[in-house]
Scaffold this motif. Structure first.
Motif, PDB file in Angstrom:
ATOM      1  N   UNK A  63       0.806  -1.157  -0.112  1.00 36.84           N
ATOM      2  CA  UNK A  63       0.056  -0.163   0.018  1.00 36.84           C
ATOM      3  C   UNK A  63       0.839   1.211   0.054  1.00 36.84           C
ATOM      4  N   UNK A  64       1.865   1.194   1.117  1.00 36.04           N
ATOM      5  CA  UNK A  64       2.604   2.580   1.169  1.00 36.04           C
ATOM      6  C   UNK A  64       3.716   2.473  -0.433  1.00 36.04           C
ATOM      7  N   UNK A 109      -2.784  -6.038  -4.504  1.00 40.02           N
ATOM      8  CA  UNK A 109      -3.569  -5.493  -3.731  1.00 40.02           C
ATOM      9  C   UNK A 109      -5.070  -5.674  -3.926  1.00 40.02           C
ATOM     10  N   UNK A 110      -5.100  -5.971  -5.404  1.00 35.74           N
ATOM     11  CA  UNK A 110      -6.537  -6.419  -5.789  1.00 35.74           C
ATOM     12  C   UNK A 110      -6.882  -7.843  -5.275  1.00 35.74           C
ATOM     13  N   UNK A 178      -9.660  -0.526   1.321  1.00 34.52           N
ATOM     14  CA  UNK A 178      -8.531  -1.172   0.916  1.00 34.52           C
ATOM     15  C   UNK A 178      -8.389  -2.268   2.159  1.00 34.52           C
ATOM     16  N   UNK A 179      -7.917  -3.673   1.839  1.00 34.15           N
ATOM     17  CA  UNK A 179      -7.882  -4.787   2.878  1.00 34.15           C
ATOM     18  C   UNK A 179      -6.528  -4.119   3.768  1.00 34.15           C
ATOM     19  N   UNK A 184       0.632  -4.414   5.368  1.00 30.39           N
ATOM     20  CA  UNK A 184       1.385  -5.097   6.043  1.00 30.39           C
ATOM     21  C   UNK A 184       2.830  -5.501   5.328  1.00 30.39           C
ATOM     22  N   UNK A 185       4.206  -5.581   6.016  1.00 29.58           N
ATOM     23  CA  UNK A 185       5.174  -5.853   5.256  1.00 29.58           C
ATOM     24  C   UNK A 185       5.492  -7.308   5.429  1.00 29.58           C
ATOM     25  N   UNK A 186       5.419  -8.213   4.575  1.00 32.46           N
ATOM     26  CA  UNK A 186       5.247  -9.638   4.856  1.00 32.46           C
ATOM     27  C   UNK A 186       6.454 -10.263   5.153  1.00 32.46           C
TER      28      UNK A 186
END
Length: 469
Positions: A63-64, A109-110, A178-179, A184-186
């Motif tokens: 996202x960022x 993100x989709x 958005x979710x 999150x950073x995986x």
């Protein structure tokens, strides 16, 4: 909508780029150098999807990262809008970096919007997303291209910046939909990894600054000191990445066999994109000088040709989706290998069609616009048989360890293909104008031969693919 506006800015700028590079009111370069710059730029966009994905996975999260990408793209377009050569090239680099960051993450993100791969809404969501891509790509040349060609080049580039600004604004305003997973950073970097990464990055930056400082300080710097290294990187990196995956001892024999089979698809895709992406350079430059860009006596800007492919994609993609299902129900759907070979043959056929307008132009006449439309039509059909199938087979054949990274490897096929185009067209390394009869024939024949070779060796490739059909 974010992707639609990003594609609006990207495809609008892309439609203007080769025309601006050769225009007397632009940079007034020769066609070979313009084609090389265009091809290197495209190769960079796709090459940078790899670090773009890594940056989201390890540093900021998708996202960022998309926010940062939008800002970088917008600043890049604003640099293109400044009438100075140095600012123009800085702008190209910034747009390539931003596009690499965005392209790698917005599709992810989709996927986050839905409850896993089995969510029945997922395919519909991606279909809407794909429509957004093509809608932006269709409208951009009509708006940005018209303003750039008929009013002012730099105002056209400024409109591209405005498009990205609108996309970024609505992305930030609509963030609540958005979710949370997208933030999150995986797999975040540890402090030690951050320090090591920063150290390596600064060392490479210092080497580059020192090298180009010496070259520039001694008065030897030309554009090719940047173009040729970037071209070679675009050829070397894909080979290195695939070799590293193939030699990974963590892979079992079945996974290694699938990667070996994937190399066939990768090389085929590189040949395809090498020809396909010349639709925005070689074909566009030919149209600008030697085509009659009128329909029923009405003249239109050359950049409008870049809207032909997206409108055909929107019209024909549902037809092809229905066709594969219809054939599948009757047990007659072509295999992935047959679809791939068909795509190669079709893109080769498009350049055989190109020989007709070339011949007309060499006879001293201007070729009809419909010849170019026919070329784009053949390439679009080829794209629909190869590109979606390539994305699908990439996910199916990816080793578990490289499940995410393999999508970046697929994009590297575009990088490799465009890097070959850049090398072949660059006058500094003996390159040629790619719109010569002999060279177009050679490229067309190469694609058809590659398509036939893939089809002839389909038994061997199927065996290597194991349980993937």
């Amino acid at each position: 909508m974010t992707e639609m506006w990003e594609r609006f800015s990207y495809y609008g700028m892309r439609a203007l780029l080769p025309l601006y590079l050769v225009a007397p009111g632009g940079l007034h370069l020769n066609a070979g150098t313009a084609t090389a710059i265009y091809a290197v730029y495209l190769s960079l966009v796709y090459l940078l999807t790899l670090p773009g994905g890594w940056f989201a996975d390890r540093v900021l999260g998708p996202r960022k990262t998309v926010t940062v990408a939008g800002v970088v793209i917008m600043i890049g377009h604003l640099c293109l809008a400044v009438p100075a050569a140095a600012s123009f090239y800085v702008g190209l680099v910034l747009v390539a970096i931003g596009s690499g960051l965005l392209k790698a993450n917005i599709s992810t993100m989709v996927g986050h919007l839905y409850n896993g791969p089995e969510d029945p809404r997922r395919d519909g969501g991606f279909t809407l997303f794909y429509i957004g891509i093509n809608l932006g790509a269709f409208v951009a040349p009509l708006v940005i291209g018209t303003v750039g060609e008929n009013v002012n080049w730099h105002l056209g580039f400024a409109l591209a910046a405005l498009g990205m600004a609108l996309g970024l604004a609505q992305y930030l305003l609509g963030g609540r939909h958005l979710n949370p997973k997208s933030s999150e950073v995986p797999t975040p970097l540890t402090p030690a990894e951050k320090a090591a990464t920063l150290r390596k990055g600064l060392i490479w930056l210092a080497v580059a600054v020192a090298f180009y400082g010496v070259v520039g300080g001694t008065g030897h710097f030309t554009l090719n000191w940047a173009l040729i290294p970037l071209t070679l990187i675009g050829l070397i990196v894909p080979i290195m990445v695939i070799t590293r995956i193939l030699r990974d001892k963590d892979l079992d024999s079945a996974e290694r066999s699938k990667v070996s089979a994937y190399i066939w698809f990768f090389v085929a895709a590189a040949v395809f994109w090498m020809i396909y992406d010349q639709g925005g350079s070689t074909l566009s430059l030919f149209a600008e000088k030697r085509a009659d860009n009128t329909i029923f006596g009405w003249a239109f800007p050359v950049s409008w040709y870049q809207s032909v492919n997206p409108v055909m994609i929107m019209a024909l993609a549902p037809v092809f989706a229905w066709l594969w299902l219809w054939l599948n129900r009757r047990g007659k759907e072509p295999s992935t290998i047959v679809k791939f070979s068909s795509g190669l043959v079709l893109v080769g056929a498009s350049f055989f069609v190109f020989l007709a307008p070339l011949s007309i132009a060499e006879g001293g006449h201007k070729a009809a616009a419909m010849w170019l439309v026919a070329i784009y039509f053949a390439q679009t059909i080829g794209e629909l048989t190869l590109s979606p199938v390539g994305l699908s087979v990439t996910t199916k054949m990816a080793p578990k360890k490289y499940a995410s990274q393999m999508m970046g490897v697929w994009f590297l096929a575009v990088t490799a293909g465009d890097s070959v185009t850049a090398l072949l067209s660059n006058p500094a390394v003996g390159g040629v104008n790619l719109d010569k009869m002999g060279f177009v024939t050679l490229e067309a024949a190469l694609a058809v031969v590659a398509g036939v070779a893939v089809w002839m060796y389909r038994g061997k490739v199927k065996k290597l693919m194991g349980n993937v059909h």
